[in-house]
Design a protein around this motif. Structure first.
Motif, PDB file in Angstrom:
ATOM      1  N   SER A 133       0.813  -1.227   0.000  1.00 38.17           N
ATOM      2  CA  SER A 133       0.000   0.000   0.000  1.00 38.17           C
ATOM      3  C   SER A 133       0.843   1.272   0.000  1.00 38.17           C
ATOM      4  O   SER A 133       0.317   2.371  -0.155  1.00 38.17           O
ATOM      5  CB  SER A 133      -0.944   0.001   1.210  1.00 38.17           C
ATOM      6  OG  SER A 133      -0.209   0.277   2.388  1.00 38.17           O
ATOM      7  N   TYR A 136       2.204   3.156  -5.679  1.00 40.20           N
ATOM      8  CA  TYR A 136       1.115   3.445  -6.608  1.00 40.20           C
ATOM      9  C   TYR A 136       0.638   2.135  -7.252  1.00 40.20           C
ATOM     10  O   TYR A 136       1.303   1.109  -7.190  1.00 40.20           O
ATOM     11  CB  TYR A 136       1.588   4.395  -7.702  1.00 40.20           C
ATOM     12  CG  TYR A 136       1.762   5.835  -7.268  1.00 40.20           C
ATOM     13  CD1 TYR A 136       2.007   6.177  -5.946  1.00 40.20           C
ATOM     14  CD2 TYR A 136       1.679   6.867  -8.204  1.00 40.20           C
ATOM     15  CE1 TYR A 136       2.173   7.496  -5.567  1.00 40.20           C
ATOM     16  CE2 TYR A 136       1.843   8.190  -7.830  1.00 40.20           C
ATOM     17  CZ  TYR A 136       2.090   8.500  -6.506  1.00 40.20           C
ATOM     18  OH  TYR A 136       2.254   9.795  -6.140  1.00 40.20           O
ATOM     19  N   GLU A 137      -0.463   2.266  -7.944  1.00 45.97           N
ATOM     20  CA  GLU A 137      -1.019   1.084  -8.609  1.00 45.97           C
ATOM     21  C   GLU A 137      -0.003   0.489  -9.606  1.00 45.97           C
ATOM     22  O   GLU A 137       0.139  -0.714  -9.725  1.00 45.97           O
ATOM     23  CB  GLU A 137      -2.307   1.477  -9.333  1.00 45.97           C
ATOM     24  CG  GLU A 137      -3.288   0.363  -9.448  1.00 45.97           C
ATOM     25  CD  GLU A 137      -4.629   0.871  -9.954  1.00 45.97           C
ATOM     26  OE1 GLU A 137      -4.955   0.588 -11.117  1.00 45.97           O
ATOM     27  OE2 GLU A 137      -5.333   1.552  -9.191  1.00 45.97           O
ATOM     28  N   VAL A 223      -4.980  -5.086  -6.222  1.00 42.33           N
ATOM     29  CA  VAL A 223      -4.087  -3.918  -6.271  1.00 42.33           C
ATOM     30  C   VAL A 223      -4.875  -2.605  -6.248  1.00 42.33           C
ATOM     31  O   VAL A 223      -4.554  -1.710  -5.461  1.00 42.33           O
ATOM     32  CB  VAL A 223      -3.118  -4.005  -7.475  1.00 42.33           C
ATOM     33  CG1 VAL A 223      -2.368  -2.695  -7.666  1.00 42.33           C
ATOM     34  CG2 VAL A 223      -2.138  -5.148  -7.273  1.00 42.33           C
ATOM     35  N   PRO A 224      -5.922  -2.462  -7.064  1.00 43.71           N
ATOM     36  CA  PRO A 224      -6.652  -1.187  -7.021  1.00 43.71           C
ATOM     37  C   PRO A 224      -7.217  -0.854  -5.628  1.00 43.71           C
ATOM     38  O   PRO A 224      -7.401   0.302  -5.296  1.00 43.71           O
ATOM     39  CB  PRO A 224      -7.800  -1.396  -8.019  1.00 43.71           C
ATOM     40  CG  PRO A 224      -7.328  -2.488  -8.924  1.00 43.71           C
ATOM     41  CD  PRO A 224      -6.452  -3.365  -8.097  1.00 43.71           C
ATOM     42  N   ALA A 227      -3.553  -0.061  -3.312  1.00 47.33           N
ATOM     43  CA  ALA A 227      -2.475   0.843  -3.738  1.00 47.33           C
ATOM     44  C   ALA A 227      -2.704   2.258  -3.208  1.00 47.33           C
ATOM     45  O   ALA A 227      -3.839   2.676  -2.970  1.00 47.33           O
ATOM     46  CB  ALA A 227      -2.402   0.860  -5.264  1.00 47.33           C
ATOM     47  N   ARG A 230      -3.514   5.950  -8.005  1.00 43.59           N
ATOM     48  CA  ARG A 230      -3.540   5.439  -9.377  1.00 43.59           C
ATOM     49  C   ARG A 230      -2.252   5.842 -10.078  1.00 43.59           C
ATOM     50  O   ARG A 230      -1.533   6.720  -9.626  1.00 43.59           O
ATOM     51  CB  ARG A 230      -4.721   6.036 -10.171  1.00 43.59           C
ATOM     52  CG  ARG A 230      -6.067   5.887  -9.513  1.00 43.59           C
ATOM     53  CD  ARG A 230      -6.625   4.475  -9.678  1.00 43.59           C
ATOM     54  NE  ARG A 230      -7.566   4.182  -8.607  1.00 43.59           N
ATOM     55  CZ  ARG A 230      -7.309   3.410  -7.553  1.00 43.59           C
ATOM     56  NH1 ARG A 230      -6.177   2.789  -7.427  1.00 43.59           N
ATOM     57  NH2 ARG A 230      -8.211   3.215  -6.612  1.00 43.59           N
TER      58      ARG A 230
END
Ligand SMILES: O=C(O)C(=O)C[C@]1(C(=O)O)C=C[C@@H](O)C=C1
Length: 381
Positions: A133, A136-137, A223-224, A227, A230
Motif C-alpha cells: 500500500s 502506486y497502482e 491492487v486497485p 495501492a 492510481r
C-alpha cells in the motif's frame, strides 16, 4: 468422554482448590463447579513448562487442563505423576498435536492445526498488503513486454516472480507440500539433499494449481483496493514488484492450503464425500466444505487485524488513527477472492480424490484405520 481441545497454560495455579479456573478447562466447566477435580492421570507436557491433568469435576465431565509443573506437585502424588508420564506424553499429542509439521503427517491432517495455520497466515497476508500500500497502482509493472528484458517475454512482475521462484527452488522451497509455484515448469533442481517429505496429499496434488487465477485477480481486483494512488511511479517499479511478489506468494500459500483442508475433511467424513464425489455433485461438495461460522469469524478477525497492524500504535488514541489499508477492504478481499479461491482448490482436489486406489480405500474402512495408525506412529513425541 468429552474432549474438545487442550489448552496449554503456563501460568501459576496458586490454590489447589481452584485448580479449575474457567479458562484452563475445555467444555463448560465454570468457576462455580463444585470444587474439584478427581485427577485420574497426569503428566508433564514435552516442550512446554505445562503439566497436563486428566480428570473430572463433579459437574463437568472429563476435562483436561494444564497447569505449571511446579504447581502440579501440590495436588498430584509423585507416584501418579511418574506412572502416567509416558502414557500422557503420547496421548496428548494424539489428542491435539501442537501444529502442522510436514515431517509428521498426523499433525498435517488435523483440521484444528490447519485452521490455526490459516489464522497465522492472515498476518502475513495483511502485512504484505500493508507493504504494497506504500506504492502506486503501477500498471507498467503488469503490462506484457513494457520493458525490454533479455531472453524474456512477459511483464516485469512475471520476470521477477520467475527469478524469485528459480532461486527459491534452489533452497527446496517447492519441495514443501504447502508451496505451489507460479512457474512449475521452470524450477531448478536444488544442490541440497532432498527433504523427502512423507506424502500427506493425493499424488495429483501438485496439479491443483490456481496461481494464474490468483495473479489475474490480484492485479485486477486487489491492487486497485490497496495501492496508494492510481498511475505509475517510475522510481518505485522495483519496490512495487518486490511487494507484489510477497503478496502473491502469501496469497498462493493461503489459497492452496485448501488441499490440506480438503484431505482432512475427506478423511473425517469419507463415506459422505465419496458419495458426493462419485455423483460429481459439485454443489453438494461446496455445501459440505462450507462452514459459515468459521468464515464470519475470519472476516471479523481481519477487520481487527487491519486496524491493529495498520495503525501506528502511538496514534491509536488520536482523533484520526489512519489505517494503512482499510480493514474493510482486507475483509472484502478475503470474502470475495481468498475464501472462494480456497474453496475452489478444495473442490478441485476433492473431485479427483477417488482414483482407483482411493475407491478401494473408501470401500474398506479398515484401510483408513491402518493408515491413521501408521501416520500416528510417525508423529508421537
Ligand atoms: O476452515 C475450513 O473449513 C475451510 O474450508 C477453509 C475456509 C477458508 O477459506 O478459510 C473455506 C471454507 C469454509 O467455509 C471455511 C473456511
Amino acid at each position: 468422554m468429552r474432549i474438545n481441545r487442550l489448552i496449554y497454560h503456563e501460568g501459576k495455579v496458586t490454590n489447589p482448590y481452584s485448580v479449575a479456573p474457567t479458562s484452563h478447562f475445555f467444555g463448560s466447566t465454570s468457576q462455580s463447579d463444585p470444587l474439584f477435580w478427581f485427577v485420574y492421570a497426569c503428566g508433564p507436557l514435552p516442550h512446554t513448562r505445562g503439566y497436563l491433568l486428566f480428570g473430572s469435576t463433579l459437574l463437568s465431565g472429563w476435562p483436561v487442563s494444564t497447569v505449571h509443573r511446579k504447581e502440579a506437585s501440590r495436588f498430584v502424588p509423585s507416584s501418579v505423576r511418574f506412572f502416567s508420564f509416558h502414557y500422557l506424553s503420547s496421548a496428548s499429542s494424539f489428542l491435539h498435536p501442537l501444529k502442522m509439521e510436514f515431517k509428521k503427517p498426523a499433525t498435517v491432517l488435523n483440521l484444528a492445526n490447519i485452521r490455526q495455520a490459516l489464522v497465522r497466515m492472515e498476518d502475513t497476508v495483511v502485512f504484505s498488503f500493508i507493504e504494497r500500500s506504500q506504492f502506486y497502482e503501477s500498471p507498467s509493472v503488469y503490462a506484457p513486454n513494457k520493458y525490454k528484458i533479455p531472453n524474456f517475454s512477459g511483464s516485469f512482475l512475471d520476470w521477477l516472480l520467475l527469478q524469485n521462484e528459480k532461486t527459491h527452488s534452489l533452497v527446496r522451497r517447492y519441495e514443501s507440500p504447502d508451496e505451489t509455484p507460479f512457474f512449475p515448469d521452470q524450477l531448478e533442481e536444488s544442490f541440497l539433499p532432498s527433504l523427502n517429505y512423507p506424502p500427506v496429499l493425493a499424488d495429483y496434488a501438485d496439479e491443483v494449481n490456481v496461481n494464474d487465477e490468483i495473479r489475474t485477480v490480484y492485479i485486477e481486483k486487489i491492487v486497485p483496493q490497496i495501492a496508494a494512488k492510481r498511475g505509475d511511479q517510475d522510481e518505485n517499479i522495483g519496490s512495487t514488484a518486490c511487494a507484489d511478489v510477497d503478496c502473491l506468494q502469501a496469497l498462493s500459500r493461503r489459497v492452496h492450503f485448501g488441499k490440506f483442508v480438503a484431505e482432512a475433511k475427506f478423511q473425517n467424513e469419507m463415506a459422505h464425500y465419496t458419495n458426493l464425489i462419485r455423483n460429481k455433485d459439485i454443489k453438494g461438495i461446496e455445501e459440505a466444505i462450507t462452514d459459515s461460522a468459521v468464515e464470519a469469524k475470519i472476516l471479523e478477525r481481519l477487520i481487527a487485524k487491519g486496524h491493529a497492524y495498520g495503525t501506528d500504535p502511538t496514534l491509536r488514541y488520536s482523533q484520526n488513527p489512519q489505517s494503512k489499508v482499510q480493514p474493510e477492504a482486507i475483509a472484502k478481499i478475503y470474502k470475495e477472492v481468498v475464501i472462494p479461491l480456497t474453496k475452489k482448490v478444495e473442490v478441485e482436489y476433492l473431485l479427483r480424490r477417488l482414483g482407483d486406489d482411493d475407491e478401494a480405500e473408501a470401500q474398506d474402512p479398515q484401510r483408513k484405520t491402518q493408515l491413521m495408525n501408521r501416520l500416528l506412529s510417525n508423529s508421537l513425541w
